[in-house]
Design an enzyme around this catalytic site. Structure first.
Site, PDB file in Angstrom:
ATOM      1  N   CYS A 126       0.815  -1.225   0.000  1.00 38.77           N
ATOM      2  CA  CYS A 126       0.000   0.000   0.000  1.00 38.77           C
ATOM      3  C   CYS A 126       0.840   1.264   0.000  1.00 38.77           C
ATOM      4  CB  CYS A 126      -0.956  -0.015   1.183  1.00 38.77           C
ATOM      5  SG  CYS A 126      -2.132  -1.364   1.059  1.00 38.77           S
ATOM      6  N   HIS A 265      -3.699   6.903   2.492  1.00 42.15           N
ATOM      7  CA  HIS A 265      -4.026   5.581   1.950  1.00 42.15           C
ATOM      8  C   HIS A 265      -5.366   5.148   2.549  1.00 42.15           C
ATOM      9  CE1 HIS A 265      -3.985   1.477   0.781  1.00 42.15           C
ATOM     10  NE2 HIS A 265      -3.810   1.030   2.008  1.00 42.15           N
ATOM     11  N   ASN A 295     -10.225  -0.666  -0.366  1.00 41.46           N
ATOM     12  CA  ASN A 295      -8.767  -0.528  -0.390  1.00 41.46           C
ATOM     13  C   ASN A 295      -8.240  -1.034  -1.737  1.00 41.46           C
ATOM     14  OD1 ASN A 295      -5.999  -0.710  -0.065  1.00 41.46           O
ATOM     15  ND2 ASN A 295      -6.077  -1.740   1.910  1.00 41.46           N
TER      16      ASN A 295
HETATM   17  N1  ACO Z   1     -18.172  -9.496   9.246  1.00 41.11           N
HETATM   18  C1  ACO Z   1     -18.558  -9.762  10.495  1.00 41.11           C
HETATM   19  N2  ACO Z   1     -17.705 -10.090  11.478  1.00 41.11           N
HETATM   20  C2  ACO Z   1     -16.394 -10.143  11.149  1.00 41.11           C
HETATM   21  C3  ACO Z   1     -15.924  -9.889   9.857  1.00 41.11           C
HETATM   22  C4  ACO Z   1     -16.875  -9.552   8.878  1.00 41.11           C
HETATM   23  N3  ACO Z   1     -16.528  -9.268   7.606  1.00 41.11           N
HETATM   24  N4  ACO Z   1     -14.583 -10.017   9.842  1.00 41.11           N
HETATM   25  C5  ACO Z   1     -14.216 -10.346  11.094  1.00 41.11           C
HETATM   26  N5  ACO Z   1     -15.305 -10.431  11.891  1.00 41.11           N
HETATM   27  C6  ACO Z   1     -15.382 -10.760  13.309  1.00 41.11           C
HETATM   28  C7  ACO Z   1     -14.158 -11.514  13.798  1.00 41.11           C
HETATM   29  O1  ACO Z   1     -14.301 -12.893  13.567  1.00 41.11           O
HETATM   30  C8  ACO Z   1     -14.151 -11.155  15.262  1.00 41.11           C
HETATM   31  O2  ACO Z   1     -15.085 -11.992  15.936  1.00 41.11           O
HETATM   32  P1  ACO Z   1     -14.746 -12.541  17.399  1.00 41.11           P
HETATM   33  O3  ACO Z   1     -14.604 -11.311  18.274  1.00 41.11           O
HETATM   34  O4  ACO Z   1     -15.937 -13.378  17.708  1.00 41.11           O
HETATM   35  O5  ACO Z   1     -13.463 -13.290  17.246  1.00 41.11           O
HETATM   36  C9  ACO Z   1     -14.679  -9.736  15.302  1.00 41.11           C
HETATM   37  O6  ACO Z   1     -15.371  -9.549  14.056  1.00 41.11           O
HETATM   38  C10 ACO Z   1     -13.592  -8.678  15.432  1.00 41.11           C
HETATM   39  O7  ACO Z   1     -12.546  -8.998  14.508  1.00 41.11           O
HETATM   40  P2  ACO Z   1     -11.278  -8.060  14.343  1.00 41.11           P
HETATM   41  O8  ACO Z   1     -10.374  -8.647  13.319  1.00 41.11           O
HETATM   42  O9  ACO Z   1     -10.705  -7.770  15.692  1.00 41.11           O
HETATM   43  O10 ACO Z   1     -11.970  -6.731  13.787  1.00 41.11           O
HETATM   44  P3  ACO Z   1     -11.358  -5.319  13.642  1.00 41.11           P
HETATM   45  O11 ACO Z   1     -12.185  -4.346  14.360  1.00 41.11           O
HETATM   46  O12 ACO Z   1      -9.878  -5.316  13.898  1.00 41.11           O
HETATM   47  O13 ACO Z   1     -11.580  -5.032  12.081  1.00 41.11           O
HETATM   48  C11 ACO Z   1     -10.244  -5.017  10.082  1.00 41.11           C
HETATM   49  C12 ACO Z   1     -10.974  -5.894  11.118  1.00 41.11           C
HETATM   50  C13 ACO Z   1     -11.285  -4.168   9.390  1.00 41.11           C
HETATM   51  C14 ACO Z   1      -9.560  -5.924   9.066  1.00 41.11           C
HETATM   52  C15 ACO Z   1      -9.205  -4.127  10.797  1.00 41.11           C
HETATM   53  O14 ACO Z   1      -8.453  -4.934  11.670  1.00 41.11           O
HETATM   54  C16 ACO Z   1      -8.274  -3.408   9.865  1.00 41.11           C
HETATM   55  O15 ACO Z   1      -8.676  -2.498   9.156  1.00 41.11           O
HETATM   56  N6  ACO Z   1      -6.966  -3.739   9.917  1.00 41.11           N
HETATM   57  C17 ACO Z   1      -5.924  -2.966   9.220  1.00 41.11           C
HETATM   58  C18 ACO Z   1      -5.965  -3.115   7.720  1.00 41.11           C
HETATM   59  C19 ACO Z   1      -4.806  -2.368   7.108  1.00 41.11           C
HETATM   60  O16 ACO Z   1      -4.556  -1.220   7.417  1.00 41.11           O
HETATM   61  N7  ACO Z   1      -4.030  -3.051   6.278  1.00 41.11           N
HETATM   62  C20 ACO Z   1      -2.838  -2.404   5.731  1.00 41.11           C
HETATM   63  C21 ACO Z   1      -3.012  -1.939   4.363  1.00 41.11           C
HETATM   64  S1  ACO Z   1      -3.470  -3.246   3.252  1.00 41.11           S
HETATM   65  C22 ACO Z   1      -2.066  -3.629   2.252  1.00 41.11           C
HETATM   66  O17 ACO Z   1      -0.975  -3.233   2.525  1.00 41.11           O
HETATM   67  C23 ACO Z   1      -2.278  -4.558   1.092  1.00 41.11           C
END
Ligand code: ACO
Length: 344
Positions: A126, A265, A295
């Site tokens: 990214c 980003h 993204n």
């Molecule tokens: N729908 C419903 N529930 C979901 C989903 C979904 N799509 N995905 C995960 N959950 C659930 C999980 O299973 C978890 O359930 P549990 O508590 O029973 O275990 C709960 O939701 C919370 O999961 P988290 O992974 O902790 O959710 P979080 O609030 O962290 O959001 C996300 C996930 C959106 C992926 C976030 O962590 C994020 O944005 N991370 C950073 C992404 C990023 O910046 N990447 C870098 C750039 S990308 C690149 O370089 C290619």
């Protein structure tokens, strides 16, 4: 790692300014409602956790990142009626090249008829566009080159597992880019760029390279898809992106009043909001289009520049920032060099 003492770009007599912007978005929209039919998720979760409502998907299997990058490049050339033979360098930032080689940039160079250009791909996930912009700017500042195309292009749908609800909701396909040309005063004046390879395994595509060449084993194990530990990546992204922006503002003596727009980003709306809050910027000074495109990896920052181009004015100071796989992250200070259409 760079430090506050690292030499800035823009220290030579001439700077590299963005002088045109172009983009390509596939027509097909993958909405949150569509994803509800594919995996166990819901619109409310996706919107509140990420800010995404829909993303664009390139459905045509015969087309990929080079096609989208070529369309973006053609738009750049058309807006300024530029002869492709005058392009000196084509840089394409991508983690989804059409093939590992030849470089996607070479495919673009051929398609647009940039017969006098050399071309190469840039892999920094990214942060690819941000790092590519710095590289392109240095080529201009060297005095050796006059016109450099820097394009971010990613067909993320090609490496997304649409049975994995934690990643398939995040990504979309797009390309966008800029033309860099010399300028006496405006352009890219400072950057802070970082990498920390210790956390590469938290966000990666483990299969398909020389360590795990494609095989029945790697495909059965889904190693050709994006794998991400969302929570730790989120924590890193929030602090590192905000730190990089604070650093670039501090070392250029900028307050929030001096910054016209933050160009972040687009990985997660919550990460963008936290960064803007740390900088003291109100919502209307932050470019956000993650709701419409998700993204798109290397394409997000130039896609923002495209969407806001009409509002930009000569002299506007923009802080560009990214965080992505690697880890890679950083911030750049770009002074805009022309008036957008709304100024007319
Ligand atoms: N729908 C419903 N529930 C979901 C989903 C979904 N799509 N995905 C995960 N959950 C659930 C999980 O299973 C978890 O359930 P549990 O508590 O029973 O275990 C709960 O939701 C919370 O999961 P988290 O992974 O902790 O959710 P979080 O609030 O962290 O959001 C996300 C996930 C959106 C992926 C976030 O962590 C994020 O944005 N991370 C950073 C992404 C990023 O910046 N990447 C870098 C750039 S990308 C690149 O370089 C290619």
């Amino acid at each position: 790692m760079a430090s506050a003492d690292s030499p800035a770009v823009g220290t030579s007599d001439r700077r590299a300014a963005v002088t045109a912007v172009g983009h390509f978005l596939p027509e097909h929209r993958l909405t949150n409602a569509d994803l509800e039919q594919m995996v166990d998720t819901n619109d409310e979760w996706i919107r509140t956790r990420t800010g995404i409502r829909e993303r664009r998907i390139l459905k045509d299997d015969s087309k990929a990142s080079a096609f989208m990058a070529t369309e973006a490049a053609r738009e750049i050339l058309a807006t300024r009626d530029i002869d492709p033979a005058t392009i000196d360098v084509v840089i394409v930032a991508t983690v989804t090249p059409d093939m590992l080689f030849p470089a996607t940039a070479c495919l673009v160079q051929n398609e647009i008829g940039a017969t006098n250009a050399w071309a190469f791909d840039f892999s920094a996930a990214c942060s690819g566009f941000l790092f590519g912009l710095t590289t392109g700017a240095q080529l201009i500042e060297s005095g050796r080159y006059e016109r450099v195309l820097v394009i971010g292009a990613d067909k993320m749908s090609a490496i997304t597992d649409y049975t994995d609800r934690s990643t398939c909701i995040l990504f979309g396909d797009a390309a966008a880019g800029v033309l860099l040309e010399p300028h006496d005063t405006h352009g890219l004046s400072d950057v802070v760029h970082y990498a920390d390879g210790a956390h590469g395994d938290l966000l990666c595509q483990p299969g398909g390279g020389s360590l795990n060449p494609p095989s029945h084993r790697t495909v059965d194990a889904k190693m050709h898809y994006i794998q991400q530990e969302g929570r730790p990546v989120f924590k890193y992204a929030v602090t590192r992106m905000a730190d990089a922006c604070s650093e670039i503002m501090a070392r250029n003596n900028l307050s929030a009043d001096d910054v016209r727009y933050l160009v972040p980003h687009q990985a997660n709306k919550r990460i963008i909001d936290a960064t803007a809050k740390r900088m003291g910027l109100p919502d209307d000074q932050v470019m956000v289009n993650i709701d419409r495109y998700g993204n798109t990896t290397a394409a997000t920052i130039p896609l923002c520049l495209h969407d806001w181009e009409a509002k930009l004015r000569t002299g506007d100071q923009l802080v560009l920032t990214s965080f992505g796989g690697g880890f890679t992250w950083g911030a750049s200070l770009l002074t805009w060099a022309y008036d957008g259409a709304d100024a007319a």
